[in-house]
Design a protein around this motif. Structure first.
Motif, PDB file in Angstrom:
ATOM      1  N   VAL A 125       0.791  -1.291  -0.041  1.00  0.00           N
ATOM      2  CA  VAL A 125       0.005   0.115   0.053  1.00  0.00           C
ATOM      3  C   VAL A 125       0.770   1.136   0.035  1.00  0.00           C
ATOM      4  O   VAL A 125       1.793   1.291   0.489  1.00  0.00           O
ATOM      5  CB  VAL A 125      -0.990   0.079   1.350  1.00  0.00           C
ATOM      6  CG1 VAL A 125      -2.000  -1.047   1.119  1.00  0.00           C
ATOM      7  CG2 VAL A 125      -0.121   0.005   2.489  1.00  0.00           C
ATOM      8  N   LYS A 126       0.553   2.259  -0.533  1.00  0.00           N
ATOM      9  CA  LYS A 126       1.013   3.699  -0.673  1.00  0.00           C
ATOM     10  C   LYS A 126       1.601   4.072   0.795  1.00  0.00           C
ATOM     11  O   LYS A 126       2.474   4.583   0.773  1.00  0.00           O
ATOM     12  CB  LYS A 126       0.143   4.654  -1.356  1.00  0.00           C
ATOM     13  CG  LYS A 126       1.244   6.052  -1.550  1.00  0.00           C
ATOM     14  CD  LYS A 126       0.126   6.710  -2.512  1.00  0.00           C
ATOM     15  CE  LYS A 126       0.899   8.079  -2.817  1.00  0.00           C
ATOM     16  NZ  LYS A 126       0.070   8.766  -3.726  1.00  0.00           N
ATOM     17  N   TYR A 127       0.418   4.235   1.516  1.00  0.00           N
ATOM     18  CA  TYR A 127       0.810   4.685   2.838  1.00  0.00           C
ATOM     19  C   TYR A 127       0.934   3.349   3.942  1.00  0.00           C
ATOM     20  O   TYR A 127       0.192   2.777   4.040  1.00  0.00           O
ATOM     21  CB  TYR A 127      -0.137   5.512   3.382  1.00  0.00           C
ATOM     22  CG  TYR A 127      -0.344   6.681   2.566  1.00  0.00           C
ATOM     23  CD1 TYR A 127       0.548   7.597   2.483  1.00  0.00           C
ATOM     24  CD2 TYR A 127      -1.569   6.769   1.706  1.00  0.00           C
ATOM     25  CE1 TYR A 127       0.407   8.683   1.575  1.00  0.00           C
ATOM     26  CE2 TYR A 127      -1.637   7.657   0.681  1.00  0.00           C
ATOM     27  CZ  TYR A 127      -0.794   8.930   0.754  1.00  0.00           C
ATOM     28  OH  TYR A 127      -0.772   9.767  -0.191  1.00  0.00           O
ATOM     29  N   ARG A 128       2.269   3.251   4.163  1.00  0.00           N
ATOM     30  CA  ARG A 128       2.778   2.076   5.354  1.00  0.00           C
ATOM     31  C   ARG A 128       1.931   2.009   6.511  1.00  0.00           C
ATOM     32  O   ARG A 128       1.666   3.087   7.327  1.00  0.00           O
ATOM     33  CB  ARG A 128       4.101   2.251   5.484  1.00  0.00           C
ATOM     34  CG  ARG A 128       4.760   1.075   6.010  1.00  0.00           C
ATOM     35  CD  ARG A 128       6.218   1.242   6.214  1.00  0.00           C
ATOM     36  NE  ARG A 128       6.777   1.843   5.093  1.00  0.00           N
ATOM     37  CZ  ARG A 128       7.874   1.610   4.551  1.00  0.00           C
ATOM     38  NH1 ARG A 128       8.748   0.664   5.224  1.00  0.00           N
ATOM     39  NH2 ARG A 128       8.373   1.923   3.621  1.00  0.00           N
ATOM     40  N   TYR A 129       1.563   0.887   6.659  1.00  0.00           N
ATOM     41  CA  TYR A 129       0.937   0.411   8.059  1.00  0.00           C
ATOM     42  C   TYR A 129       1.870   0.232   8.865  1.00  0.00           C
ATOM     43  O   TYR A 129       3.128  -0.192   8.601  1.00  0.00           O
ATOM     44  CB  TYR A 129       0.057  -0.658   8.232  1.00  0.00           C
ATOM     45  CG  TYR A 129      -1.407  -0.426   7.327  1.00  0.00           C
ATOM     46  CD1 TYR A 129      -2.421  -0.435   8.446  1.00  0.00           C
ATOM     47  CD2 TYR A 129      -1.460  -0.301   5.853  1.00  0.00           C
ATOM     48  CE1 TYR A 129      -3.799  -0.596   7.575  1.00  0.00           C
ATOM     49  CE2 TYR A 129      -2.819  -0.056   5.497  1.00  0.00           C
ATOM     50  CZ  TYR A 129      -3.833  -0.281   6.370  1.00  0.00           C
ATOM     51  OH  TYR A 129      -5.187  -0.375   5.703  1.00  0.00           O
ATOM     52  N   SER A 130       1.943   0.676  10.262  1.00  0.00           N
ATOM     53  CA  SER A 130       2.878   0.457  11.329  1.00  0.00           C
ATOM     54  C   SER A 130       2.732  -0.978  11.713  1.00  0.00           C
ATOM     55  O   SER A 130       1.548  -1.730  11.402  1.00  0.00           O
ATOM     56  CB  SER A 130       2.857   1.072  12.735  1.00  0.00           C
ATOM     57  OG  SER A 130       1.550   0.948  13.175  1.00  0.00           O
ATOM     58  N   GLU A 131       3.623  -1.724  12.344  1.00  0.00           N
ATOM     59  CA  GLU A 131       3.080  -3.108  12.744  1.00  0.00           C
ATOM     60  C   GLU A 131       2.103  -3.248  13.679  1.00  0.00           C
ATOM     61  O   GLU A 131       1.252  -4.013  13.403  1.00  0.00           O
ATOM     62  CB  GLU A 131       4.520  -4.103  13.385  1.00  0.00           C
ATOM     63  CG  GLU A 131       5.526  -4.265  12.079  1.00  0.00           C
ATOM     64  CD  GLU A 131       6.703  -4.840  12.419  1.00  0.00           C
ATOM     65  OE1 GLU A 131       7.188  -5.275  13.561  1.00  0.00           O
ATOM     66  OE2 GLU A 131       7.388  -5.472  11.455  1.00  0.00           O
TER      67      GLU A 131
END
Length: 181
Positions: A125-131
């Protein structure tokens, strides 16, 4: 044997059957996934640049533009444009390989959706999720997340180097043979 251990055993047998070193595949796949997002989002700019140059020449198809360059416009740096097109094509291949492997993973019978969601949210995804966000969205424990993430990356490696690349190599080879005949 728990389903967790069975899934990992299936992955390891898949790697071993293809004579692929598990650690090497894991690290190569992780590196590929890490650059994927940047490649996809950078390629958009290059496509826009090439399209702008192309439309400035008045072409309606890429083949027409290249013919135009070849025949009529001595001012265009053909080598520069050729390098841009080759770079764009390589990036397109990378995207195609990863996308096909992701589809294969999504359809994997054991944890396919989970593997897909981990990889998608972590690398695609374009905007990375945090773990932390990924763990919460998947509603799983931290240890389970890290186990599944490693399994997902290993499965991605199997999909890429064991299935997608050989299939694409066969397709490209067939297309080359058709074009030379």
């Amino acid at each position: 044997m728990s389903s967790e251990k069975m899934a990992l055993a299936v992955l390891k047998r898949g790697l071993a059957s293809m004579h692929i070193d598990e650690e090497q595949v894991y690290h190569k796949t992780k590196l590929l996934l890490k650059i994927y997002r940047d490649v996809v989002w950078c390629i958009e700019d290059r496509v826009c640049e090439i399209e702008a140059e192309y439309y400035a020449m008045g072409g309606s198809r890429l083949a027409e533009a290249l013919d135009y360059l070849d025949d009529y416009d001595p001012n265009i740096n053909k080598k520069d444009l050729e390098e841009k097109l080759c770079s764009l094509l390589k990036s397109k291949w990378l995207i195609e390989i990863v996308d096909k492997a992701l589809l294969k993973i999504k359809n994997y019978p054991d944890y396919g959706d989970l593997y897909f969601n981990i990889l998608y949210k972590q690398y695609i995804v374009k905007y990375r999720y945090s773990e932390k966000e990924i763990i919460e969205s998947l509603n799983c424990e931290r240890t389970t997340f890290y186990k599944r993430k490693k399994e997902a990356i290993n499965l991605m490696g199997i999909a890429i180097w064991g299935y997608v690349i050989p299939a694409l190599r066969d397709i490209w080879q067939t297309e080359c043979e058709l074009n030379t005949n």
